[in-house]
Design a protein around this motif. Structure first.
Motif, short mmCIF file in Angstrom:
data_model
loop_
_atom_site.label_atom_id
_atom_site.label_comp_id
_atom_site.label_asym_id
_atom_site.label_seq_id
_atom_site.Cartn_x
_atom_site.Cartn_y
_atom_site.Cartn_z
N GLY A 50 34.66 53.59 -4.10
CA GLY A 50 34.97 52.83 -3.33
C GLY A 50 35.69 53.35 -2.05
O GLY A 50 35.88 52.94 -1.64
N LEU A 51 36.83 55.19 -2.26
CA LEU A 51 37.44 55.40 -1.96
C LEU A 51 36.50 55.94 0.21
O LEU A 51 37.31 55.49 0.57
CB LEU A 51 38.14 56.24 -2.52
N LEU A 52 35.49 56.22 -0.55
CA LEU A 52 35.04 55.95 0.07
C LEU A 52 34.19 55.41 1.49
O LEU A 52 33.65 55.24 2.98
CB LEU A 52 33.13 57.26 0.64
N LEU A 53 34.29 54.45 1.00
CA LEU A 53 33.70 53.17 1.98
C LEU A 53 34.60 52.60 2.61
O LEU A 53 34.67 51.78 3.94
CB LEU A 53 33.19 52.01 1.28
N LEU A 54 35.69 52.60 2.11
CA LEU A 54 36.87 52.41 2.60
C LEU A 54 37.59 52.96 3.67
O LEU A 54 37.65 52.85 5.06
CB LEU A 54 38.11 52.27 1.68
N LYS A 55 37.53 53.80 3.26
CA LYS A 55 37.78 55.51 4.42
C LYS A 55 36.53 55.24 6.25
O LYS A 55 37.24 55.39 7.38
CB LYS A 55 37.47 56.82 3.86
N GLU A 56 35.45 54.84 6.05
CA GLU A 56 33.84 54.30 6.10
C GLU A 56 34.26 53.62 7.64
O GLU A 56 34.51 53.56 8.41
CB GLU A 56 32.38 54.52 5.44
N LEU A 57 34.69 51.94 6.21
CA LEU A 57 35.67 50.88 6.58
C LEU A 57 35.69 51.40 7.96
O LEU A 57 36.58 50.43 9.02
CB LEU A 57 35.44 49.95 6.23
N LYS A 58 37.73 51.77 8.44
CA LYS A 58 38.29 52.33 8.81
C LYS A 58 37.62 52.96 10.18
O LYS A 58 38.31 52.20 11.33
CB LYS A 58 39.36 53.09 8.49
N MET A 59 37.21 54.28 9.92
CA MET A 59 36.36 54.78 11.19
C MET A 59 35.20 53.57 11.77
O MET A 59 36.16 53.83 13.13
CB MET A 59 35.58 55.99 10.51
#
Length: 354
Positions: A50-59
């Motif tokens: 979940g942390l990874l997906l949100l990080k990629e969404l921000k980018m």
């Protein structure tokens, strides 16, 4: 009274349909496209997914959306909030079922009658952070003891305005029989007034989490006898004139519908006119009205109007005794947002009289 309060908390999702799954084998670009199509994505394996997906969404959003000015940052955060809240995670028996997930006490404390449900990943992140703050407490320079903010309660992460109020209280020579703290929040201003000898502080807040949390925090201590709480708008049920009224209002005008904790950050058009009208009725002839504010909205071009200056120029109710100003400390190196305007920001303490 406290048992009747309905707490603000994330609404649990009891069941979900037509949801995409995200795990270590899912293509991240496909998952983001799914979110942009307004379809939910469920984290099923590791909490870190979940942390990874949100990080990629921000980018992804930063590449798509301009994110330089204060207004652009607000727009970016709005889009991110919408899409990130489509990322879901499952709770079973008051615990997250994914691997290597944090233990969050709020899941049982806030949902005693619902053990199995879904929440969005940002909501879980918020609950997790709030649990750490609540459990470990937060040190505030102007207080001896830590505060333990309840979930959904605004608390300051910067203390310039509290230090300004502390210095004013040290010099205050007026009567200390009663004071009213409008919008008590995490209680710091009320605690400061009790520390400086006020016999009784009447504190209000429109947020039920504030009232429940402070009631729990104060328990049967001396604070609970010195500070009387009321759930209500502005002055609530308190109608006896007092020698000191303190208000740390929101510093930014709302550009959207505001609810819950946002009411501590954004103000609507009626807040200040309603406050000043009511304060005029409740301030004793020799009393002081103290407001803690900032020029944040003006220097970020959100508005040119300063609500306190407008009241003094047009309201005809109060006189300015003194305005103290203090340049804020530089933004933390950990802050990733563009905050070049911080060099121009000043915290203000306004003292008004009848």
């Amino acid at each position: 009274m406290i048992t009747d309060i309905k707490i603000n908390k994330p609404e649990p999702i009891v069941s979900i349909k037509d949801v995409a799954v995200f795990d270590g084998h899912t293509d991240i670009r496909l998952a983001i496209k799914t979110l942009e199509a307004d379809k939910a994505v469920l984290i099923t394996e590791f909490y870190s997914d979940g942390l990874l997906l949100l990080k990629e969404l921000k980018m992804h959003l930063k590449r798509r959306l301009p994110n330089k000015t204060f207004k652009e940052q607000r727009k970016y955060r709005s889009v991110y909030q919408k899409l990130s809240n489509l990322v879901l995670i499952e709770v079973v028996a008051h615990r997250l079922i994914v691997k290597k997930a944090p233990v969050i006490g709020w899941l049982k404390k806030l949902y005693p009658d619902t053990s199995d449900f879904f929440l969005s990943f940002p909501q879980i992140q918020g609950l997790n952070s709030a649990w750490q703050w609540y459990k470990n407490g937060i040190s505030v320079p102007v207080l001896r003891n830590k505060v333990h903010p309840y979930y959904g309660t605004y608390f300051p992460t910067r203390f310039d305005h509290l230090e300004l109020f502390e210095n004013w209280l040290k010099r205050y020579t007026g009567p200390k029989k009663t004071a009213i703290d409008v919008g008590v929040g995490s209680g710091i201003l009320s605690f400061q007034m009790v520390k400086h000898g006020f016999q009784k502080v009447f504190a209000t807040d429109i947020n039920p989490n504030v009232i429940l949390g402070l009631t729990e925090f104060m328990g049967n201590t001396k604070l609970s006898r010195k500070i009387e709480l009321d759930l209500g708008n502005l002055f609530g049920r308190f109608d006896k004139p007092t020698e000191l009224i303190v208000f740390n209002p929101p510093w930014l005008p709302a550009s959207h519908n505001i609810a819950n904790i946002d009411q501590a950050i954004y103000y609507n058009k009626s807040l200040f006119p309603d406050f000043f009208a009511a304060a005029k009725e409740l301030l004793l002839p020799e009393g002081k009205l103290v407001l803690l504010f900032s020029n944040l909205a003006q220097i970020t071009d959100v508005t040119k109007e300063h609500p306190i200056e407008k009241e003094l120029a047009e309201g005809g109710r109060f006189q300015l005794e003194r305005c103290f100003k203090k340049t804020v400390k530089a933004a933390s190196n950990k802050t990733k947002r563009d905050q070049h305007w911080r060099a121009l920001e000043e915290i203000e303490l306004w003292v008004l009289t009848n």
